[in-house]
Write an enzyme that holds these catalytic residues in place. Structure first.
Site, PDB file in Angstrom:
ATOM      1  N   ARG A  60      53.698  27.323  53.321  1.00  0.00           N
ATOM      2  CA  ARG A  60      53.163  27.142  51.950  1.00  0.00           C
ATOM      3  C   ARG A  60      52.152  26.326  51.784  1.00  0.00           C
ATOM      4  O   ARG A  60      51.289  26.240  50.906  1.00  0.00           O
ATOM      5  CB  ARG A  60      54.166  27.012  50.798  1.00  0.00           C
ATOM      6  N   LYS A 210      35.922  39.822  47.694  1.00  0.00           N
ATOM      7  CA  LYS A 210      34.869  40.513  47.548  1.00  0.00           C
ATOM      8  C   LYS A 210      33.773  40.374  48.818  1.00  0.00           C
ATOM      9  O   LYS A 210      34.286  40.983  49.906  1.00  0.00           O
ATOM     10  CB  LYS A 210      34.314  40.072  46.227  1.00  0.00           C
TER      11      LYS A 210
HETATM   12  C1  LIG Z   1      36.984  39.545  41.280  1.00  0.00           C
HETATM   13  C2  LIG Z   1      36.246  38.312  40.832  1.00  0.00           C
HETATM   14  C3  LIG Z   1      37.213  37.325  40.590  1.00  0.00           C
HETATM   15  C4  LIG Z   1      38.666  37.372  40.639  1.00  0.00           C
HETATM   16  O1  LIG Z   1      39.307  37.467  42.308  1.00  0.00           O
HETATM   17  P1  LIG Z   1      40.530  38.062  42.739  1.00  0.00           P
HETATM   18  O2  LIG Z   1      40.603  38.138  44.246  1.00  0.00           O
HETATM   19  O3  LIG Z   1      40.479  39.726  42.259  1.00  0.00           O
HETATM   20  O4  LIG Z   1      41.622  37.524  42.189  1.00  0.00           O
HETATM   21  C5  LIG Z   1      36.803  36.122  40.084  1.00  0.00           C
HETATM   22  N1  LIG Z   1      35.595  35.977  39.923  1.00  0.00           N
HETATM   23  C6  LIG Z   1      34.450  36.887  40.162  1.00  0.00           C
HETATM   24  C7  LIG Z   1      32.938  36.701  39.765  1.00  0.00           C
HETATM   25  C8  LIG Z   1      35.180  38.092  40.651  1.00  0.00           C
HETATM   26  O5  LIG Z   1      34.100  39.430  41.007  1.00  0.00           O
END
Ligand SMILES: *Cc1c(COP(=O)(O)O)cnc(C)c1O
Length: 392
Positions: A60, A210
Site C-alpha cells: 500500500r 489515457k
Molecule cells: C480521464 C481523465 C481524468 C481522470 O482519470 P481516471 O484515470 O479516469 O480517474 C482526469 N483528467 C483528465 C483530463 C482526464 O481525461
C-alpha cells in the site's frame, strides 16, 4: 557518452526507471505481486521502515513495479519527486485534499475534467473550502480571482473536451505572488508535448489511464513536482489507500515504451484531421489547438511541442446528427475513454462529463452537439476516409 548528455523524452520513455527494479538479469521490470516484503532480522527491517535504507515494507506504501512507473514519469516530467495512484481521479483528489484545509480558497476554471469539477462543486464545499471557477480562457478574470488570495490554483490545458488552452507561465506567476501552489492536469498533452513544471507549475498530474498507458487496459494516476510537496501527497495516499496495483503499473510501464512514437503519430494525424474537418460543410466548428484559428494558438505554440491527439467538433444538426453520425464510424470505439492506440469517439454526455447534468454542462460551456475524437495510431488516410463516409 558523456554524463552531461541529457537523454530525450523518446529515450526516457523506453529506459527511465527500469534498471534499479530489474531482477536476476531480467530485461523487463518484474510484476511484484507481493503485499509485504520480508526481512531476516529486525534491525534491517527497521532501517527500511524508518527510511534509513531503501526498500519496501508493504505494497500500500511502496512496491518495486509501481516505483519503476513513478520513476519513468518523474524523469519525463523533469521533476524531483513522483507518486502514483489507482486512477487519475485519485491523483487529483489526493492532491487537493493534501493541499487544502477548511477556510482555504481554490481558484480554477469552469470546464475542468468532469470528475474534477465534481470535486470542486460537490465535495470541497462540504469541507468549507471555497471554490472560484473562472471562465477558462479569460486570463484577466483568472488573475483577478487569484489576486484575492488562494491556496491552490488548479489548471488543465488543453481542456477536456473543448481543447481550450491556458497560459500556464502567466497564471503560475500570478499565483506565486499570493503564495499559492499551482497544480496542472497534463493528461491531454503528455510529457512528450508539454512540461508544465518548466513553465512554473508546482505539481503536474496525469490520468495515466489515457495516453501514458495508451492501450486502454489499465487505470492509473501520477503526480510529479518538488520532493517536499510530493512527500506530503504520498503520505496522504499511503494512509487513504488509493494505491496503484503492480499489474497496472506493469501495463503502464509497457505502454510507455512507445509513448513518444504514439504521440508523434497522434499529433500528426489529429492536425491533419482537424484541417480536414474544418473544410466539411456538415461541420460547424472544430476545436484543436494546432489550428491557426484556435483562440489561443499562439499560447499553445509557445508552451507545447505538439498539439496532442484529441480534437472535438460540432455537427450542424446538433445532438440528432451526433446520434446518427457516431455509429457510422468504422474505425472508432464509441466509448468513454481517450488516448489509446485505437481511435475513440463520443459526446461529452457519455464521456468526459457523464457525471454532470445537462445544465451543468451548459454552464461549463460544453455543447451537447459536440463530438470528442481521440485519434489512435491508425493510418491517417484511413481515419479521414472513415470520417468522410460517416459525414456523407
Ligand atoms: C480521464 C481523465 C481524468 C481522470 O482519470 P481516471 O484515470 O479516469 O480517474 C482526469 N483528467 C483528465 C483530463 C482526464 O481525461
Amino acid at each position: 557518452m558523456s554524463n552531461q548528455h541529457q537523454a530525450h523524452p523518446g529515450t526516457l520513455s523506453v529506459w527511465a526507471g527500469e534498471e534499479k527494479n530489474m531482477w536476476q538479469g531480467s530485461t523487463q521490470v518484474p510484476v511484484v505481486h507481493s503485499v509485504a516484503f520480508g526481512y531476516p532480522d529486525v534491525d534491517g527491517w527497521l532501517d527500511v521502515a524508518l527510511g534509513r535504507e531503501p526498500g519496501h515494507i508493504y505494497s500500500r506504501n511502496t512496491n518495486p513495479t509501481v516505483q519503476a512507473f513513478e520513476e519513468k514519469v518523474r524523469q519525463l516530467e523533469g521533476a524531483e519527486g513522483a507518486t502514483s495512484f489507482a486512477t487519475g481521479m485519485a491523483a487529483i483528489s489526493n492532491t487537493l485534499f493534501t493541499l487544502l484545509s477548511p477556510g482555504d480558497r481554490v481558484v480554477s476554471v469552469k470546464d475542468t475534467y468532469g470528475g474534477t469539477s465534481k470535486i470542486f462543486l460537490e465535495f470541497l464545499p462540504r469541507f468549507q473550502i471555497k471554490v472560484d471557477l473562472c471562465d477558462t480562457t479569460d486570463h484577466a478574470a483568472i488573475e483577478a480571482a487569484i489576486a484575492q488570495g488562494c491556496r491552490v490554483l488548479y489548471l488543465e490545458s488543453p481542456t477536456n473536451p473543448t481543447l481550450k488552452v491556458m497560459d500556464m507561465a502567466r497564471l503560475a506567476q500570478a499565483a506565486h505572488q499570493v503564495g499559492a501552489v499551482v497544480v496542472a492536469d497534463n493528461t491531454f498533452a503528455t510529457p512528450i508535448n508539454q512540461n508544465p513544471l518548466a513553465l512554473g507549475v508546482d505539481l503536474v498530474l496525469h490520468s495515466a489511464t489515457k495516453f501514458l498507458g495508451g492501450h486502454a487496459d489499465a487505470l492509473g494516476g501520477v503526480v510529479c513536482g518538488a520532493a517536499s510537496l510530493v512527500e506530503r501527497i504520498y503520505h496522504f495516499r499511503e494512509i487513504n489507500g488509493a494505491t496503484l496495483e503492480p499489474m497496472a503499473a506493469y501495463l503502464l510501464l509497457r505502454g510507455m515504451k512507445t509513448l513518444h512514437l504514439r504521440i508523434r503519430q497522434q499529433n500528426e494525424s489529429a492536425l491533419q484531421i482537424a484541417r480536414f474537418l474544418v473544410q466539411q460543410p456538415q461541420v460547424s466548428q472544430v476545436f484543436y489547438p494546432g489550428l491557426e484559428s484556435h483562440e489561443h494558438h499562439d499560447v499553445a505554440r509557445r508552451q507545447m511541442r505538439g498539439f496532442g491527439g484529441v480534437l472535438s467538433f460540432m455537427l450542424k444538426g446538433g445532438f440528432d446528427a451526433v446520434r446518427a453520425f457516431l455509429p457510422r464510424l468504422r474505425y472508432a470505439h464509441l466509448a468513454a475513454n481517450l488516448g489509446a492506440v485505437e481511435t475513440i469517439a463520443g459526446p461529452p454526455a457519455t464521456t468526459s462529463h457523464v457525471e454532470c447534468t445537462p445544465e451543468e454542462r451548459e454552464a461549463m460551456g460544453i455543447p451537447e452537439g459536440l463530438i470528442r475524437y481521440s485519434v489512435g495510431i491508425e493510418e491517417t488516410a484511413d481515419l479521414i476516409a472513415d470520417l468522410r463516409q460517416a459525414l456523407e
